[in-house]
Design an enzyme around this catalytic site. Structure first.
Site, PDB file in Angstrom:
ATOM      1  N   GLU A  97      46.724  46.725  33.205  1.00 30.87           N
ATOM      2  CA  GLU A  97      45.432  47.300  33.535  1.00 30.87           C
ATOM      3  C   GLU A  97      44.941  46.863  34.917  1.00 30.87           C
ATOM      4  O   GLU A  97      44.363  47.658  35.655  1.00 30.87           O
ATOM      5  CB  GLU A  97      44.424  46.877  32.454  1.00 30.87           C
ATOM      6  CG  GLU A  97      43.133  47.650  32.491  1.00 30.87           C
ATOM      7  CD  GLU A  97      42.235  47.255  31.318  1.00 30.87           C
ATOM      8  OE1 GLU A  97      42.721  47.259  30.173  1.00 30.87           O
ATOM      9  OE2 GLU A  97      41.059  46.944  31.559  1.00 30.87           O
ATOM     10  N   ASP A  98      45.158  45.613  35.250  1.00 28.91           N
ATOM     11  CA  ASP A  98      44.498  45.045  36.438  1.00 28.91           C
ATOM     12  C   ASP A  98      45.411  44.671  37.595  1.00 28.91           C
ATOM     13  O   ASP A  98      44.939  44.113  38.585  1.00 28.91           O
ATOM     14  CB  ASP A  98      43.701  43.790  36.033  1.00 28.91           C
ATOM     15  CG  ASP A  98      42.560  44.114  35.072  1.00 28.91           C
ATOM     16  OD1 ASP A  98      42.114  45.271  35.075  1.00 28.91           O
ATOM     17  OD2 ASP A  98      42.141  43.223  34.317  1.00 28.91           O
TER      18      ASP A  98
END
Ligand code: MN
Length: 726
Positions: A97-98
């Site tokens: 996600e990051d």
């Protein structure tokens, strides 16, 4: 490229905040080296270094290096001794996600299993420009669907959420954000943890969320609960009770431990709302008795009930019939001589462990070794049930393509209280309270739902719209030519059935609906006259003067938006209903799609009856001729009715028995049954002032003479004061 890390004392030396990262990691390593072998410990470290590198330079709100968060999430799971893939996925859970790392890269290093789990907990990137509600709903859907494929996804998500809540203080300046996260936790994650039997997560999540949602209430309750006085009082009562019952256990050779059950604060708050005050809510003592065999559980129950007064209706045997999340225990409440109430849970040690672990017990090595065969098969069953629950959620996804509707449906599905019924071959089906055989049919298969026409419950005919009871065995009859009725949307309780029925009518084409409506109108018209030409002429005239289209009107009837009986009554209001000799409705059984037996007078075969058109249900209700209700029915709605030559099945009736409250009486009464009599429900009202009791018995009987025979036999039972039919 193989993952490599420097062989120095701090494997995170080259990353931002390396000291702090290493400090956190040491805690994790300590925890895992207690149950993993050295090569597995290395695999966990490899994931930690990979994750730290991917997140290098990112910071948490507190200023700490970001990667301290995944380490803490892994630590939460390590404390419960989860295996290597779970820990690796926990360490890597925010990587996709990051950070720029792709799923392919992660798969190459840690395998598809771990990459899939991480993918399951990741927010969907392509939604970034959509509204927050859609994002939340879509993310939730993605999470649950991944979870159905691999339940470990939810473990990571819950541990992640738990750590976020534990560190939510960092967002002091953003109370709106704190509240939003707390509310989402209450709405979604607490029920999921509950449904999956992850009790340990559930309590901690619920209490933390509660503290942010209602900080003031939390503080007050916490203060009271922690107060020495309350605890001391509870502890001494439990100690006293323990001393009283210990000799009884010893005499039977039972070893058991008696504990004061820790209360969690949001639960105390729920009780306070019901009981009125903190003091009242703490008046009962919550106790848990742990022992080593199922047999001992029941014997302990016997001891308690012989020593103290049991409170009525508080005994629940979740060992005999476990809750749908696999929870097993005996529950009872007893009162001692001075009026103290004890809510007691009795269970074996391993039931206790499973009760706290739920579905994930499968990945829990220590627990697996402890289980004997019976428990092993139970835990396999729990796992199977949970997978079925998750599959059910996945099914909802097949019906609804609107993420917000999906979110609402699943939320309802999780919040609902369950009953458990069985298929004829003993397979348990969990349905929400209030579910009918239609719900059951849809739970088996959508097509069985769409075509269900009748149900057999515990071996007897049962209306498909009647509410089911816990423990019943249900089978469904289908007819390929039958279709759902629009009314079903209101008559089913499970979100799955509701969605399926709605979906069916969304898909029913205009032509099909029109065709169904045409048939229903023909049936309704036939109650007035049998002149097809005249019927059509009246209908055409009505359509013309109201500027309506015939197909549309029929379709509206088919979709359930217009009542065929009302239209017919309007068109032929100058025609009396056809005389009984030619058109009397023959009542053949209690189970007919459109003919209902009135619950006010419960007519039985051989009794004079009359029918009344019911505009609400679009059907006919059958009353006894002498039923007082019929006086209020409009003359024009009457339909003549009579019993068919041969009736089928049993008919519902109710008896009121006032009797002396004597031992054994109930037993005698319930034994007065025969082939043509079936006790369906029994309620007892005790009147201690007069030492009498009133029994209200719901019976199924074949006809009036069968009932008369039973009543005659009942009259001969000693102690019965008054016997009447309601
Ligand atoms: Mn996270």
């Amino acid at each position: 490229m193989p993952v490599s890390y420097p062989l120095v004392s701090n494997p995170f030396a080259e990353f931002y905040g390396s000291e702090l990262l290493n400090e956190h990691y040491q805690l994790l390593e300590q925890a895992i080296s207690q149950y993993l072998n050295p090569s597995d410990v290395e695999k966990v470290l490899a994931a930690a270094v990979f994750g730290a590198q991917a997140h290098d330079g990112q910071k948490r709100k507190s200023g700490e290096p970001y990667f301290t968060h995944p380490i803490q999430v892994a630590l939460i799971l390590a404390k419960s001794r989860f295996d290597v893939p779970v820990l690796q996925a926990a360490l890597l859970h925010d990587v996709l996600e990051d950070t720029p790392v792709t799923k392919e890269q992660m798969t190459r290093h840690f395998g598809l299993q771990v990459a899939n789990i991480v993918d399951g907990v990741s927010k969907l990137y392509e939604l970034k420009h959509k509204g927050p509600l859609v994002v939340q709903a879509e993310t939730f859907r993605h999470l649950l669907i991944s979870c159905a494929k691999d339940p470990r996804v939810i473990l990571i998500k819950l541990a992640d959420r738990l750590h976020n809540l534990q560190t939510l203080d960092a967002f002091k300046d953003r109370p709106d954000k704190q509240k939003r996260i707390a509310k989402e936790t209450m709405d979604i994650y607490v029920p999921i943890a509950d449904r999956l039997g992850l009790f340990l997560f559930r309590i901690e999540l619920e209490d933390l969320a509660f503290s942010y949602l209602f900080p003031w209430r939390y503080a007050v309750i916490n203060h009271h609960y922690k107060a020495q006085e309350t605890r001391k009082r509870q502890e001494s009562s439990v100690k006293a009770m323990h001393q009283e019952i210990e000799p009884l256990f010893k005499a039977l050779g039972i070893s058991a431990s008696v504990q004061l059950r820790p209360r969690y604060l949001s639960n105390i708050y729920q009780r306070m709302k019901r009981k009125g005050s903190f003091h009242e809510s703490m008046k009962t003592h919550s106790i848990r008795i742990l022992t080593d065999s199922i047999d001992n559980c029941y014997r302990i129950l016997g001891c308690l009930h012989s020593r103290y007064r049991p409170i009525e209706n508080k005994l629940n045997d979740y060992i005999g019939s476990p809750k749908s999340n696999g929870y097993r225990s005996l529950h009872t409440s007893v009162v001692n001589e001075v009026g103290q109430v004890f809510n007691v849970q009795i269970r074996t040690h391993s039931m206790h462990a499973l009760a706290e672990m739920g579905i994930v017990a499968v990945w829990h090595q220590k627990l697996k070794n402890q289980l004997n065969q019976e428990e092993e098969s139970h835990s396999v069953n729990v796992n199977k049930n949970m997978r079925e629950f998750l599959t059910r959620i996945k099914d909802i996804q097949d019906f609804t393509h609107d993420p917000e509707e999906f979110y609402a449906t699943v939320k309802a599905e999780m919040g609902a209280k369950d009953i458990r019924v069985f298929t004829p071959d003993g397979k348990p089906i969990d349905l929400p309270l209030g579910a009918t055989p239609i719900d059951f049919a849809y739970a088996i298969h959508t097509n069985i739902g769409h075509h269900c026409v009748a149900a057999i419950v515990n071996g007897r005919d049962y209306p498909i719209t009647q509410v089911l009871q816990h423990g019943q065995t249900v089978s469904i009859k289908t007819d390929p030519n039958a279709h759902p009725h629009p009314r079903w949307v209101e008559q089913v309780a499970s979100p799955r059935a509701k969605t399926a029925v709605r979906d069916y009518f969304k898909k029913v084409s205009f032509e099909q609906a029109s065709d169904m409506g045409k048939k229903r109108f023909a049936q309704a018209a036939a109650r007035y006259l049998n002149d097809e030409v005249l019927i059509q002429a009246r209908l055409e005239h009505y359509l013309l003067t109201n500027q309506l289209d015939k197909e549309t009107v029929f379709a509206e009837i088919g979709y359930g938006k217009r009542q065929s009986s009302l239209l017919a009554a309007h068109l032929f209001d100058d025609y009396p209903l056809l005389p009984a000799s030619t058109q009397a409705i023959k009542v053949q059984s209690a189970l007919h799609e459109t003919i209902h037996l009135a619950s006010c007078c419960r007519p039985l075969p051989h009794e004079p009856i009359t029918g009344a058109l019911d505009s609400k249900t679009d059907g006919i209700t059958i009353h006894r001729r002498d039923c007082p209700t019929t006086k209020s029915i409009n003359q024009s709605n009457w339909v003549s009715a009579e019993w068919a030559e041969e009736v089928q099945g049993l008919f519902a009736t109710q008896l009121l028995i006032d009797c002396i409250d004597r031992r054994g009486l109930l037993n005698e009464i319930t034994h007065i049954t025969g082939d043509s009599i079936d006790i369906r429900n029994l309620k007892i009202e005790n009147h201690p002032e007069t030492k009498t009791a009133r029994l209200i018995i719901d019976l199924g009987v074949a006809n009036r003479s069968a009932l008369a025979r039973v009543m005659a036999r009942l009259r001969s039972v000693e102690g019965i004061l008054k016997l009447s039919r309601t």
